[in-house]
Scaffold this motif. Structure first.
Motif, PDB file in Angstrom:
ATOM      1  N   ALA A  75       0.783  -1.004  -0.106  1.00 52.90           N
ATOM      2  CA  ALA A  75      -0.003   0.014   0.040  1.00 52.90           C
ATOM      3  C   ALA A  75       0.876   1.484   0.244  1.00 52.90           C
ATOM      4  O   ALA A  75       0.571   2.125  -0.854  1.00 52.90           O
ATOM      5  N   ILE A  76       2.011   1.256   0.794  1.00 52.69           N
ATOM      6  CA  ILE A  76       2.827   2.336   0.543  1.00 52.69           C
ATOM      7  C   ILE A  76       3.442   2.599  -0.439  1.00 52.69           C
ATOM      8  O   ILE A  76       3.561   3.753  -0.942  1.00 52.69           O
ATOM      9  N   VAL A  77       3.849   1.667  -1.165  1.00 54.86           N
ATOM     10  CA  VAL A  77       4.446   1.719  -2.399  1.00 54.86           C
ATOM     11  C   VAL A  77       3.700   2.241  -3.636  1.00 54.86           C
ATOM     12  O   VAL A  77       3.699   3.013  -4.418  1.00 54.86           O
ATOM     13  N   LEU A  78       2.342   1.515  -3.456  1.00 56.04           N
ATOM     14  CA  LEU A  78       1.362   2.105  -4.578  1.00 56.04           C
ATOM     15  C   LEU A  78       0.967   3.275  -4.295  1.00 56.04           C
ATOM     16  O   LEU A  78       0.793   4.288  -5.284  1.00 56.04           O
ATOM     17  N   VAL A  79       0.755   3.874  -2.945  1.00 54.48           N
ATOM     18  CA  VAL A  79       0.177   5.119  -2.916  1.00 54.48           C
ATOM     19  C   VAL A  79       1.251   6.292  -3.391  1.00 54.48           C
ATOM     20  O   VAL A  79       1.132   7.280  -4.178  1.00 54.48           O
ATOM     21  N   HIS A  80       2.484   5.845  -3.248  1.00 54.71           N
ATOM     22  CA  HIS A  80       3.614   6.996  -3.586  1.00 54.71           C
ATOM     23  C   HIS A  80       4.075   6.708  -4.857  1.00 54.71           C
ATOM     24  O   HIS A  80       4.291   7.730  -5.641  1.00 54.71           O
ATOM     25  N   LEU A  87      11.126   3.683  -5.522  1.00 56.08           N
ATOM     26  CA  LEU A  87      10.021   2.779  -5.488  1.00 56.08           C
ATOM     27  C   LEU A  87      10.444   1.519  -5.963  1.00 56.08           C
ATOM     28  O   LEU A  87       9.820   0.349  -5.497  1.00 56.08           O
ATOM     29  N   ALA A  88      11.409   1.284  -6.761  1.00 57.09           N
ATOM     30  CA  ALA A  88      12.076   0.099  -7.263  1.00 57.09           C
ATOM     31  C   ALA A  88      12.554  -0.725  -6.113  1.00 57.09           C
ATOM     32  O   ALA A  88      12.321  -1.893  -6.086  1.00 57.09           O
ATOM     33  N   VAL A  89      13.221  -0.057  -5.218  1.00 56.91           N
ATOM     34  CA  VAL A  89      13.778  -0.639  -4.060  1.00 56.91           C
ATOM     35  C   VAL A  89      12.659  -1.067  -3.144  1.00 56.91           C
ATOM     36  O   VAL A  89      12.761  -2.166  -2.566  1.00 56.91           O
ATOM     37  N   GLY A  90      11.392  -0.340  -3.125  1.00 53.72           N
ATOM     38  CA  GLY A  90      10.436  -0.851  -2.296  1.00 53.72           C
ATOM     39  C   GLY A  90       9.560  -2.088  -3.036  1.00 53.72           C
ATOM     40  O   GLY A  90       9.187  -2.874  -2.200  1.00 53.72           O
ATOM     41  N   VAL A  91       9.541  -2.291  -4.208  1.00 47.92           N
ATOM     42  CA  VAL A  91       9.447  -3.407  -4.813  1.00 47.92           C
ATOM     43  C   VAL A  91      10.177  -4.599  -4.554  1.00 47.92           C
ATOM     44  O   VAL A  91       9.547  -5.884  -4.194  1.00 47.92           O
TER      45      VAL A  91
END
Length: 168
Positions: A10-15, A39-43
């Protein structure tokens, strides 16, 4: 009071959504590269559920992008407004989404830090520098000298004997 569990997805999607909307009108490509890179590092952190390093790198990237987003918005915010009504509306929407993303990042960092702790991370962050150990079990005290290991005569000569001939 218990902290609610927020999903990393959810955090990655929102940002991601706020970054896409923020890049629509006026921000430079460096804003997009920085945020989408983090965000790629978040994935990566989503894909490897047990990786402490992925979550820590995502957290550090989010903290760095807070600073870079402030710089981007401060430098590239235009002084004059766009002329046409449609361009002005797109600019306002894009600016609002970039600012909203910036405001949500500290909250997201807090939740990502909680995930880092849940995955086994601790407070001290090791950057690979050598550290001094406090384990002193292997040291011998200066006050207590072992009588058998240190002879009274350090040159191992008898007290009453004459020094031997030197050979060179």
């Amino acid at each position: 009071m218990e902290i609610p569990a927020i999903n990393l997805k959810a955090i990655v999607l929102v940002h991601w959504l706020l970054t896409v909307w923020g890049c629509m009108a006026w921000l430079p490509p460096s804003f997009a590269w920085g945020n989408f890179g983090v965000l790629a590092v978040g994935v990566w952190a989503i894909a490897q559920r047990d990786s402490i390093d992925a979550v820590l790198m995502f957290l550090m990237g989010m903290i760095v992008t807070i600073l870079t987003d402030i710089i981007h918005i401060g430098i590239y915010y235009p002084l004059n407004d766009y002329g046409a009504d449609r361009a002005r509306d797109v600019f306002r929407f894009s600016a609002g989404m970039a600012i909203l993303s910036l405001l949500l990042k500290p909250v997201s960092c807090f939740f990502v830090y909680q995930m880092y702790r849940e995955r086994g991370g601790d407070y001290n962050v090791n950057f690979g520098f050598p550290s001094v150990s406090r384990n002193r079990d292997a040291y011998q005290s200066i006050d207590q000298q072992d009588e058998s290991s240190t002879p009274a005569n350090p040159f191992n000569q008898a007290q009453d004997s004459k020094p031997g001939a030197r050979t060179y």
